[in-house]
Design an enzyme around this catalytic site. Structure first.
Site, PDB file in Angstrom:
ATOM      1  N   HIS A 170      38.582  63.120   5.024  1.00 13.94           N
ATOM      2  CA  HIS A 170      39.593  62.390   5.930  1.00 13.94           C
ATOM      3  C   HIS A 170      39.030  61.726   7.021  1.00 13.94           C
ATOM      4  CE1 HIS A 170      42.633  65.165   3.871  1.00 13.94           C
ATOM      5  NE2 HIS A 170      41.748  66.265   4.154  1.00 13.94           N
ATOM      6  N   LYS A 297      25.266  41.583  20.240  1.00  9.88           N
ATOM      7  CA  LYS A 297      25.675  41.939  18.895  1.00  9.88           C
ATOM      8  C   LYS A 297      24.879  41.939  17.883  1.00  9.88           C
ATOM      9  CE  LYS A 297      29.955  42.106  18.291  1.00  9.88           C
ATOM     10  NZ  LYS A 297      30.850  43.097  18.063  1.00  9.88           N
ATOM     11  N   GLU A 304      30.483  43.622   5.380  1.00 13.36           N
ATOM     12  CA  GLU A 304      31.904  43.130   5.597  1.00 13.36           C
ATOM     13  C   GLU A 304      32.470  41.966   4.448  1.00 13.36           C
ATOM     14  OE1 GLU A 304      31.087  42.291   9.849  1.00 13.36           O
ATOM     15  OE2 GLU A 304      33.349  42.575  10.039  1.00 13.36           O
TER      16      GLU A 304
END
Ligand code: ARG
Length: 473
Positions: A170, A297, A304
């Site tokens: 989970h 960043k 992705e």
């Protein structure tokens, strides 16, 4: 249809050299555009020529074609192949597809003998054969790429056989596991993908050539010979099915879809692990990208994209399933729509596998962070419960209850289970001794999980050796 300059302005004047006898006028520009597949099926040129070589040789052996014509055809096919490979070939949209482009060029080169190549053959069995050969090559190529990926994963697993990290259910910290064990889970997933490739290859490896248009042929052809020449296990058994079957393409897209589910799940973990909140992984510079506005960043774009491209692969599968679902036997031109999804999904997956292989090879793992997190969230609670069962002989349900109370106590105090004092533990169950502390550390926890397939470092080392034998030898 960018490659086609010779024929894009056809206005219906020129009739086809291939079936012009039946028509007074050639196709309108729109008809030509919707009908042509050369823009994409030129990727089948090597398979098409290979199939033609086998067919021509068989026709000569069977006395259907003279030796001289056969020789001229084989030499001509070599020249056509060289022209295409070297980029000198001019593809024509007016000639519709790769089959007719090749045959037409063959006629330019060797004259009338070229017209005899299509004896006892149709584009229907020809295209089915070509696409099968292409998919088979793609399966073999993909199997090799996945093997390389497994080799990288196994190497990383060996390196991190004893690196402790939290295991999740989970997405909640559940029990400590080893990073090597996690990598080997990926190896198993890819192993099943490779076994699907083998299954698909075995089932599809029957040659449709010789089914002709749909009914077979009256010429005395030798289908066993062409099947063998082309590396098939045997010829297909029903001519109608031979020209209308695209199961192999669907299975290929199906197995690519399952593979893309796997890669997407791995990519998703990478995205999560690469976040500052996790910091379990640092993707190497050459697989990261920056932000045009936020200088700090470091984005895991490749992961992705692997995650995102799964949608595209599923789309190819759904597309072809939908194309095929209402087609009566046998061939229908709808089936020309089989190629683009196959090519696109194939290219997409090869790229995704290469990206994942590169990322896993070069990534560095946040070993200290993983270890620190491995014990957070009371992940050794199960070890405590097991200890109560093993040492105090409590029934597991009672042990679960006692452990729950201790977790609650630690949570209230804001500390870990191992930070509770023996007295505090005894206030819940008086029989607990200080031997319990040995099972509360994450290293002890993973070391104790020695059951088959379990996460213990010794297991992982043995499993790595076993995985090398199973997948890399
Ligand atoms: N370009 C066609 C395809 O890809 C080849 C087969 C054409 N057959 C025909 N009878 N029109 O399916």
């Amino acid at each position: 249809m960018s490659d086609d300059n010779n024929a894009s302005n056809t206005t219906g004047n020129a009739t086809s050299a291939m079936w012009g006898g039946r028509f007074k006028a050639g196709p309108s520009a729109v008809m030509e555009e919707i009908n042509a597949s050369i823009g994409f099926d030129k990727r089948l040129y090597a398979q098409d020529i290979r199939g033609s070589r086998a067919h021509a040789s068989m026709l000569v052996r069977q006395g259907i074609l003279t030796e001289d014509d056969g020789k001229a055809i084989l030499e001509g096919l070599d020249r056509v192949e060289t022209e295409i490979r070297s980029g000198r070939f001019e593809f024509s949209r007016a000639l519709e597809d790769i089959h007719m482009n090749v045959e037409s060029r063959l006629r330019d080169l060797i004259g009338d003998a070229a017209g005899r190549l299509h004896t006892a053959r149709s584009r229907n069995d020809q295209v089915a054969t070509d696409l099968k050969l292409w998919v088979r090559d793609a399966l073999d190529g993909l199997d090799g790429s996945l093997r390389d990926f497994q080799a990288v994963l196994i190497a990383r697993a060996e390196e991190h056989a004893a690196t402790v990290m939290p295991g999740f259910t989970h997405l909640q910290a559940a029990q400590p596991v080893t990073l090597g064990h996690h990598m080997l889970a990926y190896v198993e997933m890819i192993g099943r993908d490779r076994s699907r490739i083998r299954d698909c290859r075995r089932r599809m490896n029957e040659c449709p050539l010789g089914a002709a248009a749909l009914a077979g042929t009256s010429f005395p052809i030798d289908r066993d010979f062409t099947a063998t020449q082309l590396g098939f296990d045997r010829p297909t058994q029903n001519s109608l099915d031979s020209v209308s079957d695209r199961d192999f393409a669907l299975e290929y897209l199906g197995l690519l879809s399952i593979l893309s589910v796997h890669l997407s799940r791995m990519a998703e973990e990478m995205v999560i692990w690469a976040s500052q909140q996790f910091a379990f992984i640092r993707v190497s510079d050459d697989f990261s990208s920056g932000s045009s506005i936020m200088p700090q960043k470091r984005n895991p774009d490749a992961s992705e994209l692997v995650r995102g491209k799964a949608g595209r692969v599923f789309g190819s599968l759904m597309g072809l399933l939908t194309v095929m679902k209402g087609l009566p036997l046998t061939y229908g031109k709808d089936m020309q729509e089989d190629k683009e999804p196959v090519f696109d999904a194939s290219d997409t997956m090869e790229l995704c596998v290469a990206a994942m292989t590169g990322m896993f090879r070069s990534a560095t793992f946040g070993v200290a962070r993983m270890k620190a997190d491995a014990g957070k969230g009371f992940t050794t609670a199960t070890d405590l419960a097991d200890w109560l069962v093993r040492v105090l002989n409590l029934p597991f349900r009672d042990a679960h209850h006692v452990t729950g109370a201790l977790v609650k106590m630690a949570e209230d105090k804001g500390c870990g289970l191992e930070d509770l004092s023996l007295d505090e533990m005894r206030s819940v169950n008086a029989a607990i001794t200080d031997a319990v502390f040995a099972v509360l550390g994450v290293d002890n926890s993973v070391a104790s999980r020695t059951s088959l397939g379990g996460t213990a470092p010794d297991n992982v080392k043995a499993q790595c050796a076993h995985a090398r034998e199973r997948f890399l030898s």
